[in-house]
Write an enzyme that holds these catalytic residues in place. Structure first.
Site, PDB file in Angstrom:
ATOM      1  N   TYR A 196       0.793  -1.228   0.000  1.00 37.63           N
ATOM      2  CA  TYR A 196       0.000   0.000   0.000  1.00 37.63           C
ATOM      3  C   TYR A 196       0.827   1.281   0.000  1.00 37.63           C
ATOM      4  CZ  TYR A 196      -3.629  -3.369   1.059  1.00 37.63           C
ATOM      5  OH  TYR A 196      -4.486  -4.437   1.004  1.00 37.63           O
ATOM      6  N   HIS A 208     -15.369  -5.880  -2.468  1.00 38.25           N
ATOM      7  CA  HIS A 208     -15.633  -7.236  -2.943  1.00 38.25           C
ATOM      8  C   HIS A 208     -16.827  -7.892  -2.267  1.00 38.25           C
ATOM      9  CE1 HIS A 208     -11.562  -6.321  -4.083  1.00 38.25           C
ATOM     10  NE2 HIS A 208     -11.221  -6.256  -2.810  1.00 38.25           N
ATOM     11  N   HIS A 258      -8.059   2.176  -6.190  1.00 40.49           N
ATOM     12  CA  HIS A 258      -7.409   1.140  -5.383  1.00 40.49           C
ATOM     13  C   HIS A 258      -5.906   1.330  -5.472  1.00 40.49           C
ATOM     14  CE1 HIS A 258     -11.052  -1.004  -4.496  1.00 40.49           C
ATOM     15  NE2 HIS A 258     -11.388  -0.840  -5.761  1.00 40.49           N
ATOM     16  N   LEU A 259      -5.253   1.292  -4.341  1.00 42.15           N
ATOM     17  CA  LEU A 259      -3.812   1.485  -4.281  1.00 42.15           C
ATOM     18  C   LEU A 259      -3.057   0.346  -4.962  1.00 42.15           C
ATOM     19  CD1 LEU A 259      -3.856   2.608  -0.594  1.00 42.15           C
ATOM     20  CD2 LEU A 259      -3.128   4.049  -2.487  1.00 42.15           C
ATOM     21  N   ARG A 267     -10.224 -10.866  -4.744  1.00 45.95           N
ATOM     22  CA  ARG A 267     -10.138  -9.416  -4.909  1.00 45.95           C
ATOM     23  C   ARG A 267     -10.382  -8.970  -6.356  1.00 45.95           C
ATOM     24  NH1 ARG A 267      -7.995  -7.382  -0.097  1.00 45.95           N
ATOM     25  NH2 ARG A 267      -6.656  -8.853   1.000  1.00 45.95           N
TER      26      ARG A 267
END
Length: 145
Positions: free
Chosen positions: A23, A81, A101-102, A112
């Site tokens: 992240y 999700h 999303h990172l 995912r």
């Protein structure tokens, strides 16, 4: 002048310390500071909200609808999700949004790979780390012109 809201879901309050190899090192405060500065420089208002609670996120989406927010950037974390309820709230809000999303979800676990939001989003920015938020904001501001 437009209003931009950034919504972040569970565990994103731990950015900068949680799995930085996935992240990154930026904290959520770092990201929000850059986004807020860019919004103000562009003549728009900025607000952000993070919660680990699905219900609190839904309440904030409802409040955004009532406040006539113009655009949202959303990263619902793990709720991406799993949450039909958040999807329904986003549809009911009628506010355009970009999903962020990172990490690259498609290079991670198979569960995912599915998002309840991608098909209703104006666009998606996935896998570009914290820069993804800034690119999503640039796209939102362009769409608002």
């Amino acid at each position: 002048m437009a209003s931009i809201l950034v919504l972040n879901g569970p565990n994103l309050n731990l950015l900068g310390s949680r799995e930085p190899e996935i992240y990154g090192a930026d904290t959520l405060d770092d990201i929000n500071l850059r986004l807020g500065t860019a919004c103000i420089e562009a003549g728009h208002t900025f607000d952000s909200f993070q919660s680990n609670s699905e219900g609190e996120l839904i309440d904030r989406i409802h409040a955004a609808r009532a406040a006539q927010v113009d655009y949202m950037l959303v990263n619902f974390g793990g709720f991406t999700h799993t949450s039909v309820a958040l999807r329904d709230a986003m549809l009911a809000s009628e506010i355009p949004f970009i999903e962020v999303h990172l990490s690259n979800l498609y290079r991670r676990e198979e569960f995912r790979h599915h998002s309840f939001f991608s098909d209703i989003a104006a666009g998606c920015v996935i896998g570009l780390g914290a820069l993804g938020y800034e690119l999503a904001l640039e796209a939102a501001l362009t769409r608002l012109k």
